[in-house]
Design a protein around this motif. Structure first.
Motif, PDB file in Angstrom:
ATOM      1  N   SER A 170       0.839  -1.206   0.000  1.00  0.00           N
ATOM      2  CA  SER A 170       0.000   0.000   0.000  1.00  0.00           C
ATOM      3  C   SER A 170       0.875   1.258   0.000  1.00  0.00           C
ATOM      4  O   SER A 170       0.569   2.231  -0.683  1.00  0.00           O
ATOM      5  N   LEU A 171       1.997   1.216   0.755  1.00  0.00           N
ATOM      6  CA  LEU A 171       2.895   2.377   0.762  1.00  0.00           C
ATOM      7  C   LEU A 171       3.434   2.621  -0.648  1.00  0.00           C
ATOM      8  O   LEU A 171       3.459   3.756  -1.128  1.00  0.00           O
ATOM      9  N   HIS A 174       0.562   4.000  -2.897  1.00  0.00           N
ATOM     10  CA  HIS A 174       0.255   5.407  -2.595  1.00  0.00           C
ATOM     11  C   HIS A 174       1.382   6.316  -3.078  1.00  0.00           C
ATOM     12  O   HIS A 174       1.137   7.413  -3.573  1.00  0.00           O
ATOM     13  N   PHE A 175       2.615   5.831  -2.934  1.00  0.00           N
ATOM     14  CA  PHE A 175       3.767   6.598  -3.389  1.00  0.00           C
ATOM     15  C   PHE A 175       3.672   6.855  -4.904  1.00  0.00           C
ATOM     16  O   PHE A 175       3.893   7.974  -5.374  1.00  0.00           O
TER      17      PHE A 175
END
Lengths: 193, 131
Positions: A170-171, A174-175
């Motif tokens: 998810s990181l 989103h990045f």
């Protein structure tokens, strides 16, 4: 902060390591952005951004990626609550929206290619394909990673490690969304005026 | 050794509201920036100056990056996330140096490598002479 046995870890030594990777990737994009910013008016008498970009199309692309980003967030929420089925559904939605985004981008590239606006025509087009193409490659990598995560989650019960992997993904996702916002603004919005 | 770990909130409703607020704000900022450019284009640039448009659209992008960093990437002012925050600040600083520095240097080079008629204009109108 309460110590929970099942909640997803948002920050720890391990997530810090992943953040370091994200930040080096951020620098890769920074150099590509710098290249694009310098070369954006070097069109060699050829087309400019205003000639080849369609804003409504790119806005749709942006919304699809935003929705995908939201979907992976919901997958993390489901993982945090130990709900495997909803998590898989949200991951599937993430992948689907990501694939639609990538498809739209490839379609845009194909149209440009067929019209002869390819990367060898001008420095502007080289830097455009370099920057947007690198983002697209990241999305493709993310989709492969997501498929692996989903394959694992389909077969096995949700372990704490598996949930942590969902958070790392998810990181990353989103990045990529953050990078796309910068591309949307600098390349497309500022490119057409 | 003391473990420095931050969990997502146990109340899942709170986590969900964070993602939802981030999503709504992001959509609003994206559409806002798009509409500004759209208004500028359909008024043939008479509504406001190009520089103003670039500034406002740029601010919208920065705001959206901040929104996503806080709501999606869980960046906070928590003492336990200090090193993550330092890494982000360092990366942003290096990115800015690369981008602003490149633009600055290249603009300077362009200015100093202008064609003959521009050099003449510079020496006549701006009082800048060349050996």
């Amino acid at each position: 902060m309460s110590q929970s046995a099942t909640a997803v870890v948002a920050h720890s030594k391990e997530t810090f390591g992943f953040w370091l990777y994200l930040m080096t990737d951020c620098l890769v994009f920074a150099t590509l952005f710098a290249t694009f910013a310098v070369l954006r008016s070097a069109t060699a008498g050829g087309v400019t951004g205003a000639d080849i970009f369609s804003l409504p199309f790119v806005l749709t692309e942006t919304m699809v990626l935003l929705a995908s980003s939201f979907a992976v967030g919901m997958a993390v929420v489901a993982a945090n609550a130990n709900k495997r089925r909803p998590m898989l559904r949200w991951l599937a939605a993430t992948g689907l929206l990501g694939a639609v985004f990538l498809g739209m981008e490839l379609w845009e590239f194909t149209v440009l290619y067929q019209e002869g606006h390819i990367w060898t025509k001008s420095a502007f087009l080289s830097s455009y394909f370099g920057l947007v193409g690198t983002h697209g490659l990241h999305i493709l990598t993310g989709l492969i990673w997501l498929a692996a995560l989903m394959g694992h989650a389909l077969k096995h019960d949700l372990s704490n490690r598996a949930k942590q992997r969902i958070l790392y993904f998810s990181l990353f996702w989103h990045f990529l969304d953050v990078i796309w916002i910068c591309i949307f603004t600098v390349v497309y919005l500022m490119g057409v005026v | 050794m003391k473990q420095k770990i931050t969990y997502l909130p146990e109340r899942n409703h709170n986590v969900m509201m964070r993602y939802l607020s981030g999503f709504i704000l992001s959509v609003a900022l994206t559409i806002g920036a798009f509409l500004l450019v759209y208004a500028y284009r359909s008024s043939d640039g008479e509504l406001f100056a190009r520089g103003v448009l670039f500034g406002v659209v740029g601010i919208f992008a920065v705001m959206q990056v901040a929104v996503q960093a806080v709501y999606f990437l869980h960046l906070s002012s928590d003492e336990r996330t200090k090193w993550t925050r330092y890494a982000v600040i360092f990366a942003v600083a290096v990115a800015l140096i690369i981008i602003v520095g490149s633009l600055w240097i290249m603009q300077n080079l362009n200015y100093n490598m202008m064609p003959e008629h521009t050099t003449k204009y510079m020496s006549h109108e701006e009082g800048i002479t060349r050996p």
